[in-house]
Design a protein around this motif. Structure first.
Motif, PDB file in Angstrom:
ATOM      1  N   VAL A   1      -4.861 -48.080  51.157  1.00 11.00           N
ATOM      2  CA  VAL A   1      -5.320 -47.616  52.471  1.00 11.00           C
ATOM      3  C   VAL A   1      -4.785 -48.531  53.564  1.00 11.00           C
ATOM      4  O   VAL A   1      -4.282 -48.063  54.591  1.00 11.00           O
ATOM      5  CB  VAL A   1      -6.857 -47.515  52.524  1.00 11.00           C
ATOM      6  N   ARG A   2      -4.873 -49.833  53.346  1.00 12.28           N
ATOM      7  CA  ARG A   2      -4.354 -50.787  54.350  1.00 12.28           C
ATOM      8  C   ARG A   2      -2.858 -50.599  54.561  1.00 12.28           C
ATOM      9  O   ARG A   2      -2.373 -50.613  55.691  1.00 12.28           O
ATOM     10  CB  ARG A   2      -4.656 -52.223  53.929  1.00 12.28           C
ATOM     11  N   THR A   3      -2.129 -50.416  53.480  1.00 14.51           N
ATOM     12  CA  THR A   3      -0.683 -50.246  53.575  1.00 14.51           C
ATOM     13  C   THR A   3      -0.324 -48.966  54.312  1.00 14.51           C
ATOM     14  O   THR A   3       0.497 -48.973  55.236  1.00 14.51           O
ATOM     15  CB  THR A   3      -0.050 -50.244  52.158  1.00 14.51           C
ATOM     16  N   VAL A   4      -0.943 -47.860  53.912  1.00 15.06           N
ATOM     17  CA  VAL A   4      -0.636 -46.571  54.535  1.00 15.06           C
ATOM     18  C   VAL A   4      -1.057 -46.574  56.004  1.00 15.06           C
ATOM     19  O   VAL A   4      -0.373 -45.996  56.848  1.00 15.06           O
ATOM     20  CB  VAL A   4      -1.293 -45.405  53.757  1.00 15.06           C
ATOM     21  N   SER A   5      -2.152 -47.267  56.326  1.00  9.27           N
ATOM     22  CA  SER A   5      -2.609 -47.333  57.715  1.00  9.27           C
ATOM     23  C   SER A   5      -1.552 -47.955  58.624  1.00  9.27           C
ATOM     24  O   SER A   5      -1.403 -47.552  59.784  1.00  9.27           O
ATOM     25  CB  SER A   5      -3.908 -48.123  57.818  1.00  9.27           C
TER      26      SER A   5
ATOM     27  N   TYR B   1       1.661 -47.648  58.241  1.00  7.49           N
ATOM     28  CA  TYR B   1       2.669 -46.610  58.462  1.00  7.49           C
ATOM     29  C   TYR B   1       2.150 -45.540  59.423  1.00  7.49           C
ATOM     30  O   TYR B   1       2.904 -45.037  60.254  1.00  7.49           O
ATOM     31  CB  TYR B   1       3.099 -45.968  57.143  1.00  7.49           C
ATOM     32  N   ILE B   2       0.865 -45.214  59.324  1.00  7.49           N
ATOM     33  CA  ILE B   2       0.284 -44.218  60.231  1.00  7.49           C
ATOM     34  C   ILE B   2       0.323 -44.740  61.670  1.00  7.49           C
ATOM     35  O   ILE B   2       0.564 -43.970  62.603  1.00  7.49           O
ATOM     36  CB  ILE B   2      -1.153 -43.851  59.812  1.00  7.49           C
ATOM     37  N   ALA B   3       0.117 -46.031  61.849  1.00  6.86           N
ATOM     38  CA  ALA B   3       0.183 -46.618  63.195  1.00  6.86           C
ATOM     39  C   ALA B   3       1.562 -46.397  63.812  1.00  6.86           C
ATOM     40  O   ALA B   3       1.683 -46.195  65.020  1.00  6.86           O
ATOM     41  CB  ALA B   3      -0.159 -48.099  63.140  1.00  6.86           C
ATOM     42  N   LYS B   4       2.594 -46.396  62.973  1.00  8.45           N
ATOM     43  CA  LYS B   4       3.963 -46.189  63.455  1.00  8.45           C
ATOM     44  C   LYS B   4       4.324 -44.713  63.554  1.00  8.45           C
ATOM     45  O   LYS B   4       5.223 -44.346  64.305  1.00  8.45           O
ATOM     46  CB  LYS B   4       4.948 -46.901  62.525  1.00  8.45           C
TER      47      LYS B   4
ATOM     48  N   THR C   1       1.715 -38.871  63.675  1.00 10.16           N
ATOM     49  CA  THR C   1       1.771 -37.418  63.482  1.00 10.16           C
ATOM     50  C   THR C   1       2.412 -37.041  62.149  1.00 10.16           C
ATOM     51  O   THR C   1       2.800 -35.891  61.950  1.00 10.16           O
ATOM     52  CB  THR C   1       2.541 -36.739  64.634  1.00 10.16           C
ATOM     53  N   ASN C   2       2.472 -37.974  61.235  1.00 10.43           N
ATOM     54  CA  ASN C   2       3.014 -37.681  59.906  1.00 10.43           C
ATOM     55  C   ASN C   2       1.893 -37.092  59.048  1.00 10.43           C
ATOM     56  O   ASN C   2       1.020 -37.808  58.562  1.00 10.43           O
ATOM     57  CB  ASN C   2       3.584 -38.956  59.283  1.00 10.43           C
ATOM     58  N   TRP C   3       1.919 -35.779  58.889  1.00 14.18           N
ATOM     59  CA  TRP C   3       0.837 -35.083  58.176  1.00 14.18           C
ATOM     60  C   TRP C   3       0.702 -35.585  56.745  1.00 14.18           C
ATOM     61  O   TRP C   3      -0.408 -35.679  56.225  1.00 14.18           O
ATOM     62  CB  TRP C   3       1.038 -33.570  58.189  1.00 14.18           C
ATOM     63  N   PHE C   4       1.816 -35.932  56.098  1.00 12.73           N
ATOM     64  CA  PHE C   4       1.748 -36.360  54.709  1.00 12.73           C
ATOM     65  C   PHE C   4       0.990 -37.684  54.576  1.00 12.73           C
ATOM     66  O   PHE C   4       0.154 -37.842  53.691  1.00 12.73           O
ATOM     67  CB  PHE C   4       3.140 -36.485  54.088  1.00 12.73           C
ATOM     68  N   LEU C   5       1.280 -38.630  55.457  1.00  6.34           N
ATOM     69  CA  LEU C   5       0.568 -39.910  55.412  1.00  6.34           C
ATOM     70  C   LEU C   5      -0.923 -39.718  55.668  1.00  6.34           C
ATOM     71  O   LEU C   5      -1.760 -40.367  55.034  1.00  6.34           O
ATOM     72  CB  LEU C   5       1.157 -40.888  56.432  1.00  6.34           C
ATOM     73  N   LEU C   6      -1.249 -38.825  56.593  1.00  4.69           N
ATOM     74  CA  LEU C   6      -2.656 -38.542  56.882  1.00  4.69           C
ATOM     75  C   LEU C   6      -3.337 -37.915  55.668  1.00  4.69           C
ATOM     76  O   LEU C   6      -4.436 -38.307  55.288  1.00  4.69           O
ATOM     77  CB  LEU C   6      -2.764 -37.630  58.102  1.00  4.69           C
ATOM     78  N   MET C   7      -2.669 -36.950  55.045  1.00  2.00           N
ATOM     79  CA  MET C   7      -3.235 -36.316  53.857  1.00  2.00           C
ATOM     80  C   MET C   7      -3.388 -37.322  52.727  1.00  2.00           C
ATOM     81  O   MET C   7      -4.421 -37.373  52.063  1.00  2.00           O
ATOM     82  CB  MET C   7      -2.358 -35.150  53.391  1.00  2.00           C
TER      83      MET C   7
END
Length: 86
Positions: free
Chosen positions: A11-15, A17-20, A23-29
């Motif tokens: 979760v920390r790692t993906v978060s 990437y989401i910050a960057k 609007t990446n739907w895959f990362l959100l999913m």
């Protein structure tokens, strides 16, 4: 099988990437999937909803939303959360 600490790290790692790429739907999913596996259904729902806003007809997102609804219904009917072992 994921341990709780594995999921927290993911979760920390993906978060990051989401910050960057917010609007990446895959990362959100994927973040929703991680929270779902962790048993944090409210958080999972938030991330699935964000992914659906970007991709409202995406079958992967819709399937994960249905899985979450079933898990939450099972919990409200007296079932227990899936426990994650270390």
């Amino acid at each position: 099988s994921y341990s709780q600490s594995d999921i927290q790290l993911e979760v920390r790692t993906v978060s990051k990437y989401i910050a960057k790429a917010p609007t990446n739907w895959f990362l959100l999913m994927f973040t929703g999937v991680l929270y779902h596996r962790w048993g944090k259904y409210d958080k999972a729902g938030i991330y699935y909803k964000r992914a659906l806003m970007l991709e409202p007809r995406n079958e992967n997102v819709l399937q994960n939303v249905q899985k979450l609804k079933r898990a939450m219904q099972k919990l409200s009917n007296g079932g227990s959360k899936k426990t994650i072992r270390k």
